[in-house]
Design a protein around this motif. Sequence first.
Motif, PDB file in Angstrom:
ATOM      1  N   LEU A 315       0.752  -1.278  -0.018  1.00  0.00           N
ATOM      2  CA  LEU A 315      -0.014  -0.087  -0.046  1.00  0.00           C
ATOM      3  C   LEU A 315       0.784   1.272  -0.107  1.00  0.00           C
ATOM      4  N   LYS A 316       0.560   2.400  -0.588  1.00  0.00           N
ATOM      5  CA  LYS A 316       1.087   3.550  -0.790  1.00  0.00           C
ATOM      6  C   LYS A 316       1.098   4.183   0.909  1.00  0.00           C
ATOM      7  N   ILE A 317       1.779   4.650   1.198  1.00  0.00           N
ATOM      8  CA  ILE A 317       1.969   5.222   2.657  1.00  0.00           C
ATOM      9  C   ILE A 317       2.341   6.825   2.486  1.00  0.00           C
ATOM     10  N   VAL A 318       1.506   7.689   3.203  1.00  0.00           N
ATOM     11  CA  VAL A 318       1.766   9.146   3.523  1.00  0.00           C
ATOM     12  C   VAL A 318       2.062   9.387   4.742  1.00  0.00           C
ATOM     13  N   ILE A 402      -1.242   7.137   6.520  1.00  0.00           N
ATOM     14  CA  ILE A 402      -2.130   6.633   6.092  1.00  0.00           C
ATOM     15  C   ILE A 402      -1.761   5.780   4.918  1.00  0.00           C
ATOM     16  N   CYS A 403      -2.259   4.593   4.672  1.00  0.00           N
ATOM     17  CA  CYS A 403      -2.060   3.698   3.593  1.00  0.00           C
ATOM     18  C   CYS A 403      -3.101   3.364   2.977  1.00  0.00           C
ATOM     19  N   TYR A 404      -3.146   3.174   1.541  1.00  0.00           N
ATOM     20  CA  TYR A 404      -4.210   2.793   0.684  1.00  0.00           C
ATOM     21  C   TYR A 404      -3.644   2.453  -0.755  1.00  0.00           C
ATOM     22  N   PRO A 405      -4.464   1.554  -1.396  1.00  0.00           N
ATOM     23  CA  PRO A 405      -3.819   1.197  -2.677  1.00  0.00           C
ATOM     24  C   PRO A 405      -3.382   2.050  -3.620  1.00  0.00           C
ATOM     25  N   LYS A 406      -2.403   1.738  -4.174  1.00  0.00           N
ATOM     26  CA  LYS A 406      -1.713   2.713  -5.311  1.00  0.00           C
ATOM     27  C   LYS A 406      -2.722   2.779  -6.459  1.00  0.00           C
ATOM     28  N   GLU A 407      -3.564   1.649  -6.754  1.00  0.00           N
ATOM     29  CA  GLU A 407      -4.280   1.784  -7.889  1.00  0.00           C
ATOM     30  C   GLU A 407      -5.241   2.696  -7.969  1.00  0.00           C
ATOM     31  N   ILE A 408      -5.812   3.416  -6.782  1.00  0.00           N
ATOM     32  CA  ILE A 408      -6.664   4.344  -6.577  1.00  0.00           C
ATOM     33  C   ILE A 408      -5.986   5.827  -7.166  1.00  0.00           C
TER      34      ILE A 408
END
Length: 409
Positions: A315-318, A402-408
Amino acid sequence: MNKKKIFNDPVYGFVTIPTELLFDLIEHPYFQRLRRIQQLGLTGFVYPGALHTRFHHALGAMHLMQLALRTLKDKGVPVSAAEGEAALAAILLHDIGHGPLSHALETAIFQDVPHEQLSLFLMQRLNETFGGRLTLAIEIFEDTYGRPFFHQLVSSQLDMDRLDYLNRDSFYTGVEEGRPGADRLIKMLRVVDEQLVLEEKAVYSVENFLVSRRLMYWQVYLHKTVTSAEQMVIRTVQRARDLTRQGVAVPANSCLGFFLGQAVTLADFAADPKILSRFVELDDYDIWSAVKGWATHPDVVLSYLAKSLLNRNLLKIVIASAPFDDDFKLGIQELIAEHFRLPPAEAALLMIAGRLSNSAYDARSQEPINILTKKGEVVNVMDASDLPNIRALSQRVDKFYICYPKEII
C-alpha cells in the motif's frame, strides 16, 4: 554428551554456552521455535539482509549478559554461580513468548496478550520440566529477586536485550549508524546499592546509544515502507479472523485456525494449558503458508491484501506531522469503493491510518539510566550530561500515516 558448545556468531564471533542447563534450554523445542520467527518481521521487504531470527538475538543477548556479569565481578560485585546461570537463563528466554512475525501480529491474533506474559508462562512450564531449576531465573525476570540489578540487565532502558538488538539489527540491515557502542557501555557498568549504574565517563557513550536507538527506530523499525507492510499483514490476519468468526471458510492449519476462530485472552491462557501448547506450534511459516492460500480466496479484501503481500505490491503510505482529517480519509474510502467495487464498510478495510511514536529515552521512568558521579552521587543521565542532546532525545516525536492502494491514484 559434551554440552559446552561454542557458536560462531557473525556479530560477536565465538559465543559460548557455559552450563549444561543453558544448553538444554537451547535444545528445547520451545527455544528452537525461535529459529522460525524473524527478529524484524517484514523489515526484509526494505532491507534484504534483515532475515535474522529471534534465535540469533537470544543467543547474542546471552553473550552480552556474560560480558556484563564478568565486568561486574571484576569490579568486586559478588555474583554466585547460581545467580549467574539464572541471569543468563532469564535473558536467554526473555523473548520465548514472541508470536509469528514478532510484534506485527500481537494485536491481530490475541486480545491484550503481551508477549512478555507468554514468555513468563513458558518459563514457568519449563521450570516444571527442569525440576525447579529456573525458579531464580523467573524471579529475576519478574523483578522479585532481592538484587534488582539482575533484572535491570534483562529489562531496563539500557539492558542486554536492547544492546544486542541494536547491534544485531544494524549489522543485518547495514545501517552502520545504529551501532550502540555496546562494548564500552558494558565496561562502564557498576552496581550501587544493588542498582545498576554507569560510571560518569560513560555519559557520552549513553548519548551515542540513545542517538543510535532513535535513528534505528526512524530508519528501520518505523521506516514508512516497513510500516506499510506490517500494517498490511496485520489487516490481512484481522480480515481472515473476522471472516472465520462470521462462519466463512478461511483455509489455515489447525493451530492458526484455532486462534482465528475465537478471541483468546490472557485469562484463557492462564486457565487452559492446551492454549499455550497450541501457541508454541505457531511461527512465521504458518502465517506465510496461510497468506499463500488466502491469495485466491473469494473475499476481495482478503485476496487483494494476501496477493499484494506475496508480490510486495505494498500500500502507498503518506506520512504527516498532524492527523489526517476525516474528509480526506472519507475521500480515499470513496475512491477505493469505486475502484474495487466494494461496499463502504469493506472499502474502509483497505485504508489504514495510525500514528508512529519515537522516544529514545523516558526520563520520567521509575528506572532511568543512572550515572555514578566522581563525587559518589547517583544521578539521572539527563542531569549528568552537559549536552542538550539527551534532554531532546527524551521528547516523544509523533508522526501520522495513512495507507491505501496505489491503484486509486
